[in-house]
Design a protein around this motif. Structure first.
Motif, PDB file in Angstrom:
ATOM      1  N   TRP A  74      12.836  16.394 -27.231  1.00 52.49           N
ATOM      2  CA  TRP A  74      12.516  17.302 -26.135  1.00 52.49           C
ATOM      3  C   TRP A  74      11.764  16.554 -25.039  1.00 52.49           C
ATOM      4  N   ASP A  75      12.262  16.655 -23.807  1.00 55.03           N
ATOM      5  CA  ASP A  75      11.585  16.050 -22.659  1.00 55.03           C
ATOM      6  C   ASP A  75      10.886  17.139 -21.855  1.00 55.03           C
ATOM      7  N   HIS A  76       9.576  17.181 -21.967  1.00 59.67           N
ATOM      8  CA  HIS A  76       8.767  18.175 -21.253  1.00 59.67           C
ATOM      9  C   HIS A  76       8.960  18.072 -19.738  1.00 59.67           C
ATOM     10  N   ASP A  77       9.306  16.886 -19.240  1.00 59.22           N
ATOM     11  CA  ASP A  77       9.409  16.660 -17.798  1.00 59.22           C
ATOM     12  C   ASP A  77      10.846  16.579 -17.301  1.00 59.22           C
ATOM     13  N   TYR A  78      11.803  17.047 -18.091  1.00 63.10           N
ATOM     14  CA  TYR A  78      13.194  17.096 -17.629  1.00 63.10           C
ATOM     15  C   TYR A  78      13.276  17.983 -16.389  1.00 63.10           C
ATOM     16  N   LEU A  79      14.016  17.520 -15.386  1.00 63.49           N
ATOM     17  CA  LEU A  79      14.115  18.289 -14.142  1.00 63.49           C
ATOM     18  C   LEU A  79      15.533  18.220 -13.599  1.00 63.49           C
ATOM     19  N   CYS A 113      18.287   6.404 -13.020  1.00 60.08           N
ATOM     20  CA  CYS A 113      17.119   5.779 -12.418  1.00 60.08           C
ATOM     21  C   CYS A 113      16.865   4.413 -13.054  1.00 60.08           C
ATOM     22  N   GLU A 114      15.844   3.687 -12.557  1.00 64.65           N
ATOM     23  CA  GLU A 114      15.580   2.348 -13.081  1.00 64.65           C
ATOM     24  C   GLU A 114      14.789   2.368 -14.380  1.00 64.65           C
ATOM     25  N   ASN A 115      14.140   3.467 -14.699  1.00 57.82           N
ATOM     26  CA  ASN A 115      13.328   3.551 -15.909  1.00 57.82           C
ATOM     27  C   ASN A 115      14.206   3.714 -17.158  1.00 57.82           C
ATOM     28  N   PRO A 116      13.644   3.475 -18.353  1.00 52.29           N
ATOM     29  CA  PRO A 116      14.430   3.638 -19.588  1.00 52.29           C
ATOM     30  C   PRO A 116      14.819   5.081 -19.883  1.00 52.29           C
ATOM     31  N   LEU A 117      14.152   6.057 -19.268  1.00 50.83           N
ATOM     32  CA  LEU A 117      14.488   7.466 -19.448  1.00 50.83           C
ATOM     33  C   LEU A 117      14.516   8.118 -18.081  1.00 50.83           C
ATOM     34  N   CYS A 118      15.579   8.883 -17.810  1.00 47.65           N
ATOM     35  CA  CYS A 118      15.783   9.489 -16.486  1.00 47.65           C
ATOM     36  C   CYS A 118      15.883  11.008 -16.587  1.00 47.65           C
ATOM     37  N   CYS A 119      16.380  11.624 -15.506  1.00 50.14           N
ATOM     38  CA  CYS A 119      16.474  13.086 -15.404  1.00 50.14           C
ATOM     39  C   CYS A 119      15.086  13.721 -15.498  1.00 50.14           C
ATOM     40  N   ARG A 120      14.088  13.048 -14.909  1.00 52.36           N
ATOM     41  CA  ARG A 120      12.711  13.500 -15.046  1.00 52.36           C
ATOM     42  C   ARG A 120      12.057  13.639 -13.673  1.00 52.36           C
ATOM     43  N   GLN A 121      10.883  14.229 -13.685  1.00 49.40           N
ATOM     44  CA  GLN A 121      10.161  14.429 -12.437  1.00 49.40           C
ATOM     45  C   GLN A 121       9.914  13.118 -11.699  1.00 49.40           C
ATOM     46  N   ASP A 122       9.730  12.015 -12.451  1.00 52.15           N
ATOM     47  CA  ASP A 122       9.451  10.731 -11.811  1.00 52.15           C
ATOM     48  C   ASP A 122      10.709   9.895 -11.566  1.00 52.15           C
ATOM     49  N   SER A 123      11.892  10.496 -11.743  1.00 49.97           N
ATOM     50  CA  SER A 123      13.146   9.736 -11.586  1.00 49.97           C
ATOM     51  C   SER A 123      13.617   9.682 -10.143  1.00 49.97           C
ATOM     52  N   GLY A 124      13.090  10.554  -9.298  1.00 48.26           N
ATOM     53  CA  GLY A 124      13.554  10.612  -7.924  1.00 48.26           C
ATOM     54  C   GLY A 124      14.888  11.327  -7.810  1.00 48.26           C
ATOM     55  N   ARG A 157      26.205  10.790  -5.596  1.00 50.70           N
ATOM     56  CA  ARG A 157      26.209  11.132  -7.017  1.00 50.70           C
ATOM     57  C   ARG A 157      25.472  12.439  -7.265  1.00 50.70           C
ATOM     58  N   PRO A 158      25.951  13.244  -8.236  1.00 48.88           N
ATOM     59  CA  PRO A 158      25.245  14.490  -8.553  1.00 48.88           C
ATOM     60  C   PRO A 158      23.960  14.218  -9.333  1.00 48.88           C
ATOM     61  N   GLY A 159      23.045  15.156  -9.286  1.00 51.13           N
ATOM     62  CA  GLY A 159      21.810  15.050 -10.043  1.00 51.13           C
ATOM     63  C   GLY A 159      21.975  15.569 -11.459  1.00 51.13           C
ATOM     64  N   ALA A 160      20.897  15.534 -12.204  1.00 45.32           N
ATOM     65  CA  ALA A 160      20.902  15.965 -13.608  1.00 45.32           C
ATOM     66  C   ALA A 160      21.327  17.422 -13.737  1.00 45.32           C
ATOM     67  N   GLY A 161      22.166  17.693 -14.752  1.00 46.84           N
ATOM     68  CA  GLY A 161      22.640  19.047 -14.981  1.00 46.84           C
ATOM     69  C   GLY A 161      21.560  19.950 -15.555  1.00 46.84           C
ATOM     70  N   TYR A 162      21.809  21.240 -15.507  1.00 43.72           N
ATOM     71  CA  TYR A 162      20.825  22.227 -15.955  1.00 43.72           C
ATOM     72  C   TYR A 162      20.571  22.134 -17.452  1.00 43.72           C
ATOM     73  N   TRP A 163      21.636  21.900 -18.247  1.00 46.64           N
ATOM     74  CA  TRP A 163      21.522  21.912 -19.710  1.00 46.64           C
ATOM     75  C   TRP A 163      21.394  20.520 -20.320  1.00 46.64           C
ATOM     76  N   GLY A 164      21.524  19.482 -19.511  1.00 42.58           N
ATOM     77  CA  GLY A 164      21.474  18.124 -20.014  1.00 42.58           C
ATOM     78  C   GLY A 164      22.420  17.254 -19.218  1.00 42.58           C
TER      79      GLY A 164
END
Length: 556
Positions: free
Chosen positions: A136-141, A148-159, A165-172
């Motif tokens: 579970w990613d508490h900061d999924y957005l 993104c450049e980080n090891p985990l994306c689709c987050r508040q800090d991912s930009g 390109r489309p952004g992160a989907g609602y369900w994953g």
């Protein structure tokens, strides 16, 4: 108090046993800085220099790990030459901290192998829900950059992603992203068509993959939040958890029980015991608090053993202190299995990291235990790799008779590039004389392409049923052994496996013959560092050819 010269940290800084002033050309180690700060600064510089991760991730990761790593060094049993060999290579010294060791088996002779008989027509069948790697990613957005450049994306800090390109989907998202809580809630609330369930096996990895920026408070929030969600939707169904490698922080950091104080894992095990006390009896909670493992009897004739597989992990840096049967867990396992054999009970083992991904001596000892208690051991269930696979065990004498199989279920999380999923096992049911073996299994997924369409409602669907899809006569070890060798020569059958291996979303790159052989070798490798297990996949090949097939541990 120990003088610094008496510690392993000093020995690492001074591997040649000569005065410090003459050794700066080997390892620069200012004794005034030789603690956490010095180690952290060197590690951060290396991380940035080698571009292992973005600079901010390097900095945060090192700050998170440095204190525990230095504690390990100061307690380590490495000699000066071993330390030098570890740091500078074989020309400097010999590193054998993971040397071979053996557990003891009872003198009781092994009974003759008795493969389970098929249950009688109409015999009860149990359904076991299997959950693993929820992440579970508490900061999924939704809408953020999935690449993104980080090891985990689709987050508040991912930009935000580029306009192209489309952004992160609602369900994953099909990327290096974990799940929002709403997707886990959708999974648990949509279990109806897959049930009803007699019990649940849940093999860990609750927090997200933002391992460079996690606190104990973050990990405990994930534990309590997701446990409450499981209880909400599964109600009275008993749930039996196992500890994953991501539950701790730093990730993979699981000290043996003799490590006390702030460095111990008691903060985690105590929280687990409190969160899970409605599921586990007092004797199970007792060993959970000590070492994160336990045994219980969920029904007459069946013993369930939940192992803490972090004590076999290649990534658990605490095992540098002593990797010989950490926490005495394998010796405890032998005692549990012998007692079950004496009673005539069957046993299920659950755990997170699969045996074939463990440190060599741990893995080989576990393999030996499985072979000794093949009549008692009715099922093995693991996760960790995020994909859908298995590991076949063979007799140790010839490595040719299949005697057990470990099922590796796919993850709930999408990490990396997968559909969310879960597994249901059909087990020989609850009646006198039951074998309690796996009869079949089904995998369910959420198709993210469909779910993320505007206005769509998430629909969890059965992806496949094992025996039907692969044409298996049963789900016993020999059937899975035969499947591997059928796939070696049947390209279409392997492509079906490859599609299901990735939960219905395989990578775009084709899996040619080297990829196929390596993947098939992994299904035969329930014992790590054992190329002989794959020797028949390349019958005309040389040993180096077989060695090259050895699967590499996944980074999960």
């Amino acid at each position: 108090m120990k003088r610094l010269e008496d510690t392993s940290l000093y020995r690492i800084c001074s591997p040649l046993g000569t005065p410090m002033s003459t050794r700066h050309h080997y390892l620069h180690c200012d004794l005034k800085e030789s603690g956490v700060e010095w180690v952290g600064s060197i590690a951060t510089k290396l991380c940035k220099l080698l571009k292992i991760a973005p600079p901010a991730v390097c900095q945060s990761t090192v700050q998170l790990f440095e204190d525990d790593v230095v504690e390990v060094w100061t307690r380590s049993v490495l000699s000066p030459s071993e330390a030098c060999g570890l740091l500078l290579g074989s020309t400097c010294g010999h590193w054998d901290v993971f040397s071979s060791w053996n557990i003891s088996l009872p003198a009781v002779p092994k009974p003759a192998p008795q493969p389970p008989k098929p249950p009688a027509p109409g015999a009860p069948v149990s359904r076991i829900l299997f959950l693993t790697d929820l992440h579970w990613d508490h900061d999924y957005l939704e809408g953020t950059d999935p690449d993104c450049e980080n090891p985990l994306c689709c987050r508040q800090d991912s930009g935000l992603p580029p306009a192209s390109r489309p952004g992160a989907g609602y369900w994953g998202e099909y990327s290096k992203c974990d799940l929002p809580l709403r997707t886990l809630e959708s999974l648990l609330s949509g279990l109806g068509p897959a049930g009803p369930f007699d019990m649940v096996y849940w093999t860990g990895d609750i927090p997200a993959h933002n391992i460079w920026h996690q606190s104990r408070q973050d990990q405990l929030r994930a534990l309590t939040t997701v446990t409450a969600l499981v209880k909400k939707f599964l109600g009275p169904v008993p749930v039996y958890p196992a500890v994953g490698n991501h539950e701790s922080t730093p990730v993979n950091g699981f000290p043996p029980p003799f490590i006390e104080g702030n460095h111990s894992s008691s903060w985690l095990y105590e929280a687990m015991a409190k969160a899970w006390e409605s599921w586990l009896p007092p004797e199970a909670l007792h060993t959970l608090r000590i070492g994160g493992f336990y045994a219980l009897s969920p029904r007459p004739g069946l013993r369930l053993i939940s192992l803490n597989m972090n004590f076999c992990s290649r990534e658990n840096f605490w095992l540098l202190i002593n990797s010989t049967d950490p926490a005495g867990q394998l010796q405890w396992l032998v005692g549990e299995l012998q007692a079950a054999e004496d009673r005539g009970d069957k046993v299920h083992i659950i755990g997170h990291i699969p045996p074939g991904h463990c440190l060599k001596s741990w893995s080989w000892n576990y393999y030996r235990i499985v072979a000794r208690y093949e009549n008692t051991l009715a099922g093995q269930f693991f996760g960790h790799t995020h994909v859908d696979e298995f590991e076949v065990f063979y007799d140790e004498e010839t490595l040719s008779r299949p005697l057990s199989v470990a099922f590796l279920a796919p993850s709930a999380t999408t990490y990396i590039g997968l559909n969310p999923g879960y597994r249901v096992y059909q087990i020989d049911g609850n009646y006198p004389g039951s074998s309690h073996v796996v009869l079949d299994h089904e995998t369910y997924i959420l198709n993210l392409t469909q779910a993320n369409e505007p206005g769509a409602i998430p629909h969890w669907q059965r992806l496949y049923r094992a025996r039907e899809t692969y044409g298996l006569p049963n789900a016993l070890p020999a059937a899975w052994h035969d499947l591997v060798y059928r796939m070696r020569g049947d390209t279409q059958l392997f492509q079906t496996f490859w599609f299901l291996y990735h939960k219905g979303h395989p990578p775009s790159e084709p899996c040619g013959m080297p990829c196929r052989l390596t993947t098939l070798c992994a299904q035969l490798s329930a014992r790590s560092d054992s190329p002989a297990l794959c020797r028949h996949l390349v019958p005309d090949g040389s040993l180096p050819d077989v060695q090259s097939l050895q699967p590499r541990p996944s980074f999960c």
